[in-house]
Design an enzyme around this catalytic site. Structure first.
Site, mmCIF file in Angstrom:
data_model
loop_
_atom_site.group_PDB
_atom_site.id
_atom_site.type_symbol
_atom_site.label_atom_id
_atom_site.label_comp_id
_atom_site.label_asym_id
_atom_site.label_seq_id
_atom_site.Cartn_x
_atom_site.Cartn_y
_atom_site.Cartn_z
ATOM 1 N N HIS A 188 -3.174 8.505 -0.957
ATOM 2 C CA HIS A 188 -2.547 8.289 -2.215
ATOM 3 C C HIS A 188 -3.046 9.210 -3.312
ATOM 4 C CE1 HIS A 188 -0.286 4.500 -1.667
ATOM 5 N NE2 HIS A 188 0.184 5.295 -0.929
ATOM 6 N N THR A 189 -4.076 10.141 -2.855
ATOM 7 C CA THR A 189 -4.693 11.192 -3.855
ATOM 8 C C THR A 189 -3.721 12.225 -4.031
ATOM 9 O OG1 THR A 189 -6.490 12.253 -4.271
ATOM 10 C CG2 THR A 189 -5.893 12.423 -2.088
ATOM 11 N N ARG A 238 3.527 10.965 4.460
ATOM 12 C CA ARG A 238 3.770 9.629 4.594
ATOM 13 C C ARG A 238 5.080 9.175 5.699
ATOM 14 N NH1 ARG A 238 4.463 5.439 0.355
ATOM 15 N NH2 ARG A 238 6.249 4.253 0.520
ATOM 16 N N GLU A 256 15.958 3.459 10.696
ATOM 17 C CA GLU A 256 14.982 3.100 9.839
ATOM 18 C C GLU A 256 14.879 3.910 8.473
ATOM 19 O OE1 GLU A 256 11.250 4.018 11.890
ATOM 20 O OE2 GLU A 256 12.362 2.808 13.859
ATOM 21 N N ASN A 283 11.714 2.581 3.236
ATOM 22 C CA ASN A 283 12.036 4.359 3.348
ATOM 23 C C ASN A 283 13.021 4.825 2.623
ATOM 24 O OD1 ASN A 283 9.932 3.928 5.258
ATOM 25 N ND2 ASN A 283 11.670 3.747 7.021
ATOM 26 N N HIS A 298 4.959 6.181 8.085
ATOM 27 C CA HIS A 298 5.893 5.051 8.434
ATOM 28 C C HIS A 298 6.381 5.263 9.698
ATOM 29 C CE1 HIS A 298 6.840 3.898 4.064
ATOM 30 N NE2 HIS A 298 5.389 4.180 4.015
ATOM 31 N N ASP A 299 6.449 6.322 10.445
ATOM 32 C CA ASP A 299 6.983 6.518 11.815
ATOM 33 C C ASP A 299 6.110 5.534 12.749
ATOM 34 O OD1 ASP A 299 8.636 7.243 13.894
ATOM 35 O OD2 ASP A 299 7.032 8.928 14.267
#
Length: 321
Positions: free
Chosen positions: A196-197, A65, A91, A97, A69-70
């Site tokens: 998301h597993t 994640r 951030e 975040n 997100h980076d």
């Protein structure tokens, strides 16, 4: 020792990625970027990630994640790792975040080891990219060749983090648009959503889903309501994949087919829309999902800051030199 099926999956990934990786040279990233200057880099990163994941399997999802997100905010430049300064608000505390991104200490620990082996050579951005790949693979997912040579940003943008990242309540159209804005196709988006597993989520991110959504399995909603009340308990965690939350597999897509996606944005991928066929295919064919996920990770890893962005090789991932 790898099973025959696992070896086949890795071969499929390698073959599928070959044309994609060949094109990366044009942006001056290379899988061999550190071969001479820091030959032990990849073994250092993998060993540290293996230790972190063995201690806490959830950390693998957290590092993955972190990479996502980076890269979605001004490219893969490690800007997410920067602490706030007098000149910019970073951030880390942006809405998407502040309570969902973690793993900073793992990256810092890896950076310390890498600096001891080859000082002022390897970017924090490249460390995050390698750590994300190893996190997936160590939890049972595919591996892929990580292109290297990124540099680290000198600033960060909380406003960009607040506006560039899709949220758990996003519609399918919003997801397609936001990924498309980054040059990622709907197929890339659906494959990457398969991340998301693994991992867990805070109650506050899925409460509306289990109390208000129409397209949700009633038994699943009741199960999640047991630990996520309508008020309070915002920080309570639940596995995103209800069956195998610490294994990178296709159960996420199986969950969607059973209307057991934890986030509204997850279930949007299987709700009578354009991605239903792809979800059904990934559900049946792990090898296809693994190949597509690896390709999409390489594409996402190629997201770069604008050409005029000042960069460096940070000695400490939390601050500029």
């Amino acid at each position: 020792m790898a099973t025959a099926a696992a070896r086949c999956q890795l071969l499929l990934v390698a073959v599928a990625l070959a044309p994609l990786l060949a094109g990366v040279a044009g942006v001056q990233l290379s899988s061999r970027f550190y071969d001479r200057r820091c030959p032990k880099l990849q073994s250092i990163v993998r060993s540290a990630v293996a230790q972190a994941v063995a201690t806490e399997p959830r950390m693998g999802a957290s590092i993955l994640r972190l990479f996502f997100h980076d890269c979605f905010v001004n490219g893969c430049d490690a800007s997410i790792l920067l602490d706030d300064t007098a000149s910019f608000t970073g951030e880390k505390n942006a809405g998407p975040n502040a309570n969902s991104v973690r793993g900073y200490a793992v990256i810092d620990a890896i950076k310390t080891q890498v600096e001891a082996a080859c000082s002022a050579t390897v970017s924090c951005a490249d460390i995050v990219a390698l750590a994300a790949r190893d996190s997936v693979n160590l939890l049972g997912g595919p591996t892929w060749t990580v292109q290297l040579g990124r540099r680290d940003a000198l600033n960060a943008s909380q406003s960009a983090a607040n506006s560039n990242l899709p949220g758990p309540g996003s519609s399918l159209d919003t997801l397609i648009t936001m990924f498309g804005n980054k040059g990622l196709s709907p197929r890339d988006m659906t494959a990457l959503s398969g991340a998301h597993t693994i991992g867990q989520a805070r109650c506050t991110t899925f409460r509306d889903r289990i109390y208000s959504d129409a397209n949700v399995n009633a038994t699943f909603a009741a199960l999640r309501q047991q630990t996520c009340p309508q008020t309070g308990g915002d920080a309570t965690l639940a596995p995103i994949d209800v069956t195998t939350p610490d294994t990178f597999d296709t159960a996420y897509f199986e969950n969607l087919a059973s209307r057991q996606g934890l986030f509204h944005s997850d279930q949007e991928l299987y709700n009578g829309g354009s991605q239903d066929v792809l979800v059904r295919m990934y559900r049946r064919r792990a090898s296809t999902f693994f190949v597509d996920f690896a390709k999409a990770m390489v594409r996402m890893g190629n997201l770069a800051p604008s050409a005029d962005t000042p960069t460096e090789i940070r000695l400490d991932c939390k601050k500029i030199n």
